[in-house]
Scaffold this active site. Structure first.
Site, PDB file in Angstrom:
ATOM      1  N   HIS A 188      76.363  27.599  28.578  1.00  0.00           N
ATOM      2  CA  HIS A 188      75.889  26.524  27.706  1.00  0.00           C
ATOM      3  C   HIS A 188      76.114  26.887  26.237  1.00  0.00           C
ATOM      4  O   HIS A 188      76.251  26.012  25.388  1.00  0.00           O
ATOM      5  CB  HIS A 188      74.394  26.266  27.919  1.00  0.00           C
ATOM      6  CG  HIS A 188      74.070  25.635  29.241  1.00  0.00           C
ATOM      7  ND1 HIS A 188      73.812  26.375  30.365  1.00  0.00           N
ATOM      8  CD2 HIS A 188      73.971  24.334  29.608  1.00  0.00           C
ATOM      9  CE1 HIS A 188      73.546  25.561  31.371  1.00  0.00           C
ATOM     10  NE2 HIS A 188      73.648  24.323  30.943  1.00  0.00           N
ATOM     11  N   ASP A 260      81.759  21.455  35.505  1.00  0.00           N
ATOM     12  CA  ASP A 260      80.436  21.596  34.896  1.00  0.00           C
ATOM     13  C   ASP A 260      80.448  20.757  33.616  1.00  0.00           C
ATOM     14  O   ASP A 260      81.484  20.219  33.207  1.00  0.00           O
ATOM     15  CB  ASP A 260      80.157  23.068  34.602  1.00  0.00           C
ATOM     16  CG  ASP A 260      78.663  23.392  34.585  1.00  0.00           C
ATOM     17  OD1 ASP A 260      77.842  22.462  34.514  1.00  0.00           O
ATOM     18  OD2 ASP A 260      78.316  24.584  34.646  1.00  0.00           O
TER      19      ASP A 260
END
Length: 508
Positions: A188, A260
């Site tokens: 992230h 993702d």
């Protein structure tokens, strides 16, 4: 099948079809409904979109009123990562707890019941399970989301989870290929790197994915990680070598490949989401997940135009985009038939039968959480009869988990021992502050991955030196040695894990 809006050309429809965007709010915005009419085939749901099962059912019905074959995806792992129960904590323990029990029938039953609840709300694609082998104890993003550190254990439970989830008519999306367990960086925030050689990757990372493919996983999610042994230049999500040569070729996988979240910094900060999306489709991905942090019509338009422009410039073969779009439509067709088949099976199943699970649906998550507990010091421990003071040692939230989901044991202890109080503590002075706040009350200290947080270990040192009768509850990976008058490892921070721990503390 819903008729798409006239005037939308095939190329544009295909570009929209491969996107899986999120959106704000608990009802579908007009722009999203319009895009569904133009060819958008999937949407992603997050905690912000869900207030209750009834509201979620209404939302998915609204989406299907515009396109009846829409794929409605969600990141519902159970355990620490829950969207259905983001406000209360999950009714199901996560992967690490299931791996601690190591009963594949239990894992299959938990996944089936979770899938049944998703299907009842109109969700037909779950971005789960995590097949990552948590081989690096310092991993900041996987941890209890993994079944464990043993590849064979992870493989058998991944397969059981896929089977259980899909038996409820919900497509599984096994993640994060080729394996996110041996990282110390959260994708992230930045691009993780795994420097393992081919034999290690084959025997460790790839084993669970082979099991998932053999179990029929309908989707696989790529990881934003750099694995130089497989591709020294590009992360897995953008790598032809990893997605096409390895996953499609060597592993023989022919289902949907989902990326993702493309807004994650591992991709967005280096390539940008438009360029990253083009490269991902060219590499072999079929669906672009975007919307955890970006959720608007402008994002959808930019990604659509980037894909269309790449085809027209010759950078992205049109047949590759068409193939990707067809895989999305194929999964949508499977979910329609899968839900129907699962509904028939549900109608035939009787409570307690093999198809309905070995325990009642309401109990399965709590039963699993109770079985997952590892308790040290119980022989010399007298259950509490007076309300304790609960000190919650709070680390920085994992982005995948989010900081809105409650965790700990205080709420469940307060139910059993009315008057229980709690507060959160962090930092180098947490021990002294917690001691002062607790006063003369018995202390229950709750930690999460003590081994990764020196300040947390120091706080425990302070509390146990002053109050040796302190109870310690570890709700992360129990890597540090157990200590305290009673030590309970729950292997996860789901609501039911807190419930199970509170029962031990109060002798319920």
């Amino acid at each position: 099948m819903t008729t798409l809006a006239s005037g939308t050309d095939t190329l544009t429809r295909d570009a929209l079809t491969v996107l899986q965007p999120g959106f704000p709010g608990t009802t579908a915005p007009d722009w999203l409904l319009r895009r569904l009419g133009e060819g958008l085939a999937s949407v992603g749901l997050f905690g912000r979109n869900i207030a209750s099962p009834e509201q979620l059912s209404s939302l998915t019905a609204q989406l299907r009123s515009e396109r009846d074959d829409v794929l409605v995806a969600i990141d519902e792992e159970g355990g620490d990562v829950t969207r259905l129960e983001a406000r209360t904590g999950s009714s199901f323990p996560g992967n690490h707890a299931l791996g601690a029990v190591d009963d594949v029938d239990l894992t299959r039953s938990v996944a089936h019941e979770l899938g049944r609840r998703l299907a009842a709300c109109g969700v037909n694609l779950n971005w789960a399970p995590s097949a990552d082998v948590n081989s690096n104890p310092s991993n900041p993003v996987i941890g209890v989301r993994s079944f464990g550190a043993d590849p064979e254990l992870v493989a058998r439970h991944t397969a059981a989870y896929v089977t259980g989830l899909q038996s409820a008519g919900v497509a599984a999306c096994t993640k994060h290929f080729p394996g996110h367990g041996d990282t110390a960086v959260d994708s992230h925030h930045a691009l993780p790197r795994i420097d393992a050689d081919s034999p290690v990757l084959e025997q460790r990372e790839l084993l669970p994915f082979r099991a998932a493919i053999a179990a029929g996983s309908r989707a696989v999610m790529s990881a934003h990680i750099l694995v130089p042994t497989l591709d020294p230049d590009r992360p897995a999500t953008l790598s032809l070598s990893i997605l096409t040569d390895l996953l499609r070729g060597r592993l023989g996988y022919d289902g949907l490949i989902v990326t993702d979240g493309m807004e994650m910094q591992a991709i967005a900060a280096t390539y940008g989401i438009e360029r990253g999306s083009v490269l991902a489709i060219a590499a072999g991905a079929d669906a672009i997940c975007v919307g955890g942090g970006l959720a608007d019509d402008e994002t959808v338009r930019r990604l659509r135009d980037a894909l269309v422009g790449a085809v027209r410039s010759g950078e992205l073969p049109e047949e590759r985009l068409a193939e990707a779009a067809e895989r999305v439509r194929g999964l949508a067709q499977w979910t329609a038939s899968g839900v129907a088949a699962a509904s028939e099976a549900e109608a035939d199943a009787q409570p307690g039968s093999a198809s309905a699970g070995s325990v009642t649906r309401v109990d399965i998550g709590l039963v699993a959480a109770r079985r997952a507990l590892t308790v040290t010091g119980a022989d010399a421990f007298t259950p509490l009869t007076e309300p304790p003071y609960v000190a919650l040692l709070t680390p920085v939230a994992n982005i995948a988990v989010g900081d809105e989901t409650p965790w700990g044991v205080a709420a469940e202890l307060a139910r059993l021992l009315p008057g229980t109080e709690t507060a959160g503590f962090a930092g180098e002075d947490a021990g002294g502050v917690a001691l002062k706040a607790a006063g003369t009350r018995r202390i229950v200290v709750v930690v999460r991955d003590e081994h990764r947080h020196p300040w947390m270990a120091a706080t425990l040192d302070t509390l146990l030196a002053a109050r040796p009768d302190t109870v310690v509850v570890e709700m992360g990976v129990p890597q540090a040695p157990p200590r305290g008058a009673l030590h309970i490892a729950t292997h996860g921070a789901a609501r039911v894990c807190g419930h199970a721990a509170a029962e031990v503390i109060a002798g319920a």
